[in-house]
Design a protein around this motif. Structure first.
Motif, PDB file in Angstrom:
ATOM      1  N   VAL A 163       0.764  -1.278  -0.047  1.00 20.54           N
ATOM      2  CA  VAL A 163      -0.045  -0.116  -0.173  1.00 20.54           C
ATOM      3  C   VAL A 163       0.876   1.213   0.141  1.00 20.54           C
ATOM      4  N   GLY A 164       0.630   2.028  -0.943  1.00 16.61           N
ATOM      5  CA  GLY A 164       1.449   3.489  -0.972  1.00 16.61           C
ATOM      6  C   GLY A 164       2.290   3.372  -2.238  1.00 16.61           C
ATOM      7  N   ASP A 165       2.809   2.156  -2.865  1.00 17.54           N
ATOM      8  CA  ASP A 165       3.509   1.825  -4.007  1.00 17.54           C
ATOM      9  C   ASP A 165       2.601   2.581  -5.086  1.00 17.54           C
ATOM     10  N   LYS A 166       3.385   2.989  -6.096  1.00 20.35           N
ATOM     11  CA  LYS A 166       2.866   3.526  -7.535  1.00 20.35           C
ATOM     12  C   LYS A 166       3.057   2.333  -8.453  1.00 20.35           C
ATOM     13  N   LEU A 167       2.100   2.000  -9.122  1.00 22.13           N
ATOM     14  CA  LEU A 167       2.051   1.332 -10.124  1.00 22.13           C
ATOM     15  C   LEU A 167       2.829   1.455 -11.259  1.00 22.13           C
ATOM     16  N   PRO A 168       3.567   0.517 -12.265  1.00 21.87           N
ATOM     17  CA  PRO A 168       3.903   0.906 -13.452  1.00 21.87           C
ATOM     18  C   PRO A 168       3.076   1.716 -14.147  1.00 21.87           C
ATOM     19  N   SER A 169       3.584   2.545 -15.198  1.00 23.31           N
ATOM     20  CA  SER A 169       2.823   3.378 -16.196  1.00 23.31           C
ATOM     21  C   SER A 169       1.841   2.433 -16.897  1.00 23.31           C
ATOM     22  N   GLU A 170       0.950   3.052 -17.644  1.00 19.36           N
ATOM     23  CA  GLU A 170      -0.074   2.269 -18.603  1.00 19.36           C
ATOM     24  C   GLU A 170       0.839   1.974 -19.773  1.00 19.36           C
ATOM     25  N   ARG A 171       1.728   2.362 -20.249  1.00 16.65           N
ATOM     26  CA  ARG A 171       2.512   2.096 -21.278  1.00 16.65           C
ATOM     27  C   ARG A 171       3.449   0.886 -20.799  1.00 16.65           C
ATOM     28  N   THR A 172       3.921   0.903 -19.729  1.00 21.00           N
ATOM     29  CA  THR A 172       4.865  -0.254 -19.313  1.00 21.00           C
ATOM     30  C   THR A 172       4.080  -1.387 -19.130  1.00 21.00           C
ATOM     31  N   LEU A 173       2.714  -1.415 -18.515  1.00 20.76           N
ATOM     32  CA  LEU A 173       2.072  -2.472 -18.256  1.00 20.76           C
ATOM     33  C   LEU A 173       1.552  -2.985 -19.694  1.00 20.76           C
ATOM     34  N   ALA A 174       1.061  -2.163 -20.361  1.00 22.12           N
ATOM     35  CA  ALA A 174       0.802  -2.653 -21.788  1.00 22.12           C
ATOM     36  C   ALA A 174       1.805  -3.359 -22.744  1.00 22.12           C
ATOM     37  N   GLU A 175       2.949  -2.829 -22.659  1.00 24.57           N
ATOM     38  CA  GLU A 175       4.046  -3.381 -23.251  1.00 24.57           C
ATOM     39  C   GLU A 175       4.389  -4.681 -22.603  1.00 24.57           C
ATOM     40  N   ARG A 176       4.589  -4.769 -21.416  1.00 19.71           N
ATOM     41  CA  ARG A 176       4.911  -6.176 -20.498  1.00 19.71           C
ATOM     42  C   ARG A 176       3.833  -7.122 -20.798  1.00 19.71           C
ATOM     43  N   PHE A 177       2.514  -6.796 -20.854  1.00 19.18           N
ATOM     44  CA  PHE A 177       1.517  -7.890 -20.956  1.00 19.18           C
ATOM     45  C   PHE A 177       0.990  -7.956 -22.450  1.00 19.18           C
ATOM     46  N   GLY A 178       1.678  -7.327 -23.191  1.00 14.88           N
ATOM     47  CA  GLY A 178       1.148  -7.531 -24.589  1.00 14.88           C
ATOM     48  C   GLY A 178      -0.347  -7.211 -24.851  1.00 14.88           C
ATOM     49  N   MET A 179      -0.649  -6.126 -24.454  1.00 13.31           N
ATOM     50  CA  MET A 179      -2.100  -5.606 -24.474  1.00 13.31           C
ATOM     51  C   MET A 179      -2.124  -4.095 -24.743  1.00 13.31           C
ATOM     52  N   SER A 180      -3.359  -3.713 -25.201  1.00 10.92           N
ATOM     53  CA  SER A 180      -3.479  -2.193 -25.566  1.00 10.92           C
ATOM     54  C   SER A 180      -3.448  -1.615 -24.256  1.00 10.92           C
ATOM     55  N   ARG A 181      -3.264  -0.078 -24.417  1.00 10.18           N
ATOM     56  CA  ARG A 181      -3.326   0.839 -23.292  1.00 10.18           C
ATOM     57  C   ARG A 181      -4.834   0.884 -22.998  1.00 10.18           C
ATOM     58  N   SER A 182      -5.739   0.826 -23.672  1.00 10.84           N
ATOM     59  CA  SER A 182      -7.320   0.848 -23.465  1.00 10.84           C
ATOM     60  C   SER A 182      -7.670  -0.416 -22.273  1.00 10.84           C
ATOM     61  N   SER A 183      -6.925  -1.361 -22.639  1.00 13.32           N
ATOM     62  CA  SER A 183      -7.369  -2.614 -21.698  1.00 13.32           C
ATOM     63  C   SER A 183      -6.360  -2.491 -20.528  1.00 13.32           C
ATOM     64  N   VAL A 184      -5.412  -1.640 -20.443  1.00 18.76           N
ATOM     65  CA  VAL A 184      -4.729  -1.266 -18.992  1.00 18.76           C
ATOM     66  C   VAL A 184      -5.561  -0.296 -18.268  1.00 18.76           C
ATOM     67  N   ARG A 185      -6.411   0.848 -19.105  1.00 23.13           N
ATOM     68  CA  ARG A 185      -7.065   1.717 -18.524  1.00 23.13           C
ATOM     69  C   ARG A 185      -8.255   1.035 -17.896  1.00 23.13           C
ATOM     70  N   GLU A 186      -8.862   0.041 -18.458  1.00 20.43           N
ATOM     71  CA  GLU A 186     -10.125  -0.839 -17.995  1.00 20.43           C
ATOM     72  C   GLU A 186      -9.756  -1.270 -16.514  1.00 20.43           C
ATOM     73  N   ALA A 187      -8.636  -1.904 -16.422  1.00 26.67           N
ATOM     74  CA  ALA A 187      -8.036  -2.573 -15.414  1.00 26.67           C
ATOM     75  C   ALA A 187      -8.022  -1.660 -14.311  1.00 26.67           C
ATOM     76  N   GLY A 188      -7.463  -0.546 -14.624  1.00 28.38           N
ATOM     77  CA  GLY A 188      -7.264   0.574 -13.751  1.00 28.38           C
ATOM     78  C   GLY A 188      -8.773   1.056 -13.116  1.00 28.38           C
ATOM     79  N   ARG A 189      -9.698   1.245 -13.863  1.00 30.90           N
ATOM     80  CA  ARG A 189     -11.078   1.655 -13.425  1.00 30.90           C
ATOM     81  C   ARG A 189     -11.657   0.450 -12.628  1.00 30.90           C
ATOM     82  N   VAL A 190     -11.622  -0.878 -12.813  1.00 35.05           N
ATOM     83  CA  VAL A 190     -11.572  -1.861 -12.234  1.00 35.05           C
ATOM     84  C   VAL A 190     -11.219  -1.966 -10.757  1.00 35.05           C
ATOM     85  N   MET A 191      -9.773  -1.594 -10.663  1.00 36.44           N
ATOM     86  CA  MET A 191      -9.140  -1.489  -9.417  1.00 36.44           C
ATOM     87  C   MET A 191      -9.696  -0.275  -8.695  1.00 36.44           C
ATOM     88  N   ASP A 192      -9.936   0.529  -9.384  1.00 35.98           N
ATOM     89  CA  ASP A 192     -10.283   2.100  -8.599  1.00 35.98           C
ATOM     90  C   ASP A 192     -11.858   1.489  -8.056  1.00 35.98           C
TER      91      ASP A 192
END
Length: 256
Positions: free
Chosen positions: A40-69
């Protein structure tokens, strides 16, 4: 602490559909939290980093962010700088209340059953509170007293009365020292307060109902102050049942 770069997900077995992008990221975050690599308190990697690492679109990463929020797991801030991005938080009651409220609205979770659940949990909290010394017990009880004093003011707005009523019950549950119990009770209160306000809006003699609720609240608080667990549990049980019967002139409701 900065999170380490995420590990790409394993390829799905032949014939199995790849999990949605947000599920992949949620599974990764769960593993990181369980291992302690992210806290708790840590910052997650950026959208771009997560998208590249997981091989998915940035829109999918943003969707994950909304779910986590929505789940109360992250808080996102736009812009640039050290305060921007998704920060890991832990707000379980907000997520539970949101989910409960939606399912109560669909009538999948009958409000009458939530009343029964409240009775079970709040009476148990009252019994545990009598046996535990939580930090700040005196301040918690003083705040509960202050809430009731405000609620005694003539012509006190009904909406504010119900808000303080809910907070009064949650405050007393914190005396049990059981954070899971407190979280669930807070979620139940937040999920049903709208029904309480709707049920009471049409009551003709709200003043008389308010006075009786306050009498019951004072009895509950007095028992809590005296560490009389059985008396507090009985007072809570009678209080919840009294108010729920009063409001069930229409569909089920919960409150008190």
């Amino acid at each position: 602490m900065t999170a380490r770069p995420p590990t790409p997900p394993a390829e799905p077995e032949p014939g199995r559909r790849r999990a949605p992008g947000h599920a992949v990221i949620l599974d990764w975050l769960e593993g990181e939290l369980r291992s302690g690599r992210i806290q708790v308190g840590d910052k997650l990697p950026s959208e771009r980093t997560l998208a590249e690492r997981f091989g998915m679109s940035r829109s999918s990463v943003r969707e994950a962010g909304r779910v986590m929020d929505a789940m109360g797991l992250v808080r996102s801030a736009t812009g640039s700088g050290p305060r921007a991005g998704a920060i890991v938080v832990s707000e379980p009651s907000a997520a539970l209340a949101w989910a409960l409220r939606m399912h109560v609205a669909t009538r999948a979770l009958p409000v009458a059953d939530l009343v029964t659940t409240r009775v079970l949990l709040e009476t148990e909290a009252a019994l545990e509170a009598a046996e535990h010394d939580v930090p700040g017990r005196g301040a918690i009880l003083a705040t509960a007293h202050a809430h009731l004093d405000r609620m005694d003011v003539p012509d006190f707005p009904a909406r504010e009365f119900h808000r303080l009523d809910a907070e009064f019950h949650v405050l007393l549950s914190t005396l049990s020292g059981n954070v899971v119990l407190e979280t669930i009770l807070r979620s139940l209160r937040e999920a049903t307060i709208g029904y309480v306000e709707e049920a009471m809006a049409g009551v003709e003699d709200w003043g008389a109902v308010r006075d009786e609720l306050q009498r019951q609240h004072r009895d509950i608080l007095a028992a809590a102050v005296e560490r009389d667990g059985p008396r507090a549990a009985q007072a809570v049980r009678e209080h919840i049942h009294w108010f729920s019967r009063f409001t069930t002139a229409g569909p089920d409701a919960a409150g008190g």
